[in-house]
Design a protein around this motif. Structure first.
Motif, short mmCIF file in Angstrom:
data_model
loop_
_atom_site.label_atom_id
_atom_site.label_comp_id
_atom_site.label_asym_id
_atom_site.label_seq_id
_atom_site.Cartn_x
_atom_site.Cartn_y
_atom_site.Cartn_z
N ARG A 110 -5.47 6.61 5.49
CA ARG A 110 -5.46 5.21 5.02
C ARG A 110 -4.83 4.45 5.74
NH1 ARG A 110 -4.22 1.72 0.82
NH2 ARG A 110 -6.05 0.84 -0.32
N ARG A 111 -3.30 4.81 6.04
CA ARG A 111 -2.64 4.03 6.91
C ARG A 111 -3.34 3.58 8.18
NH1 ARG A 111 2.76 3.57 4.92
NH2 ARG A 111 2.63 4.85 2.75
N TYR B 110 -3.34 -0.09 -5.69
CA TYR B 110 -3.14 -0.44 -4.65
C TYR B 110 -3.52 -2.23 -4.51
CZ TYR B 110 -3.14 4.08 -2.30
OH TYR B 110 -2.95 5.22 -2.10
N SER C 195 0.05 5.39 0.14
CA SER C 195 -1.37 5.55 0.81
C SER C 195 -0.99 6.94 1.64
CB SER C 195 -1.58 4.48 1.72
OG SER C 195 -1.92 3.33 1.06
N GLN D 229 -7.94 -2.66 1.16
CA GLN D 229 -6.88 -3.31 1.08
C GLN D 229 -6.76 -4.56 2.06
OE1 GLN D 229 -4.10 -1.16 -0.12
NE2 GLN D 229 -2.76 -3.14 -0.45
N GLY E 294 -9.96 2.63 2.71
CA GLY E 294 -8.92 1.79 2.66
C GLY E 294 -9.07 0.46 2.94
N PHE F 216 0.79 -1.22 -0.04
CA PHE F 216 0.10 -0.19 0.09
C PHE F 216 0.74 1.49 -0.10
CE2 PHE F 216 0.36 -1.50 4.39
CZ PHE F 216 0.67 -0.38 5.02
#
Length: 225
Positions: free
Chosen positions: A67-68, A153, A63, A125, A122, A60
């Motif tokens: 999002r992280r 991603y 990002s 993911q 996100g 990812f």
């Protein structure tokens, strides 16, 4: 390796004496509660959680911050999850409520032909990486939906899984005859989901996808918000 006892700050118990003497004129101790290990002692071996069945992987990099944070929150929830023999795993159900109260942040999500910020952006993911891990472990997939359009991603295309409660969801079944434990972790920009249990000899795998009739994205459209 079996887990060990952990500890966490009890926010309510810590704040109670502070609020009782507000405005506070002194210091107050942090109240800590103990958290028992999900698997302790010889439990993993007794349950048959002894070998790696398969690993899901994704990257990812690039990002944004929120999002992280959402990916890290999902790892915290999923790590150590036990899927009993014969049980169907639901990503949406396991995640629980997706809102600010439960530690999620607003980030971009795909809704139809739009991309807009919502809590939990996100998390696809997570669905994608779980999907790959389940396939590598040879587990039957009972529900899965691809994204509306290609997202870098989740490359390579065809190995992604979108989630947005209550549906679409990513679901798979544990038909190995023994419990499976999910070990979730990240290394830098890399996300891993390891599936641990007892192997019955099966081997899961998938070939690198082939694509055709690719459609280029339309011209850039600016939308005021």
């Amino acid at each position: 390796t079996a887990g060990t006892e952990g500890s966490a700050i009890d926010a309510d118990a810590t704040l109670k004496p502070v609020l009782a003497e507000w405005p506070a004129t002194s210091t107050f101790p942090l109240q800590v509660r103990k958290i028992a290990a999900t698997l302790a002692g010889e439990d993993p071996q007794k349950m048959g959680i002894k070998e790696l069945l398969g690993t899901g992987y994704s990257n990812f990099s690039g990002s944004p911050t929120n999002r992280r944070k959402n990916i890290a929150r999902a790892i915290e929830i999923l790590n150590g999850t036990i899927i009993e023999a014969g049980a169907e795993f639901s990503t949406v159900d396991t995640m629980g409520e997706i809102d600010g109260k439960h530690g999620w942040f607003p980030e971009m999500v795909i809704k139809g032909n739009e991309t807009k910020p919502e809590y939990g952006g996100g998390l696809c993911q997570i669905g994608t990486t779980l999907f790959r891990g389940a396939m590598k472990s040879g587990l039957p997939i009972t529900e899965r939906q691809n994204h509306s359009y290609r997202v870098r991603y989740y490359d390579p295309p065809g190995t992604d899984a979108t989630i947005y409660g209550p549906h679409p969801d990513l679901k798979f079944r544990n038909d190995t005859g023994n419990p499976i434990m999910i070990h979730a972790f990240q290394k830098g920009d890399e996300l891993f989901f390891e599936f641990w249990g007892t192997s019955d000899g099966r081997q899961g795998d998938y070939s690198y996808p082939r694509t055709w009739n690719s459609v280029a994205p339309p011209p850039t459209k600016l939308v005021e918000t």
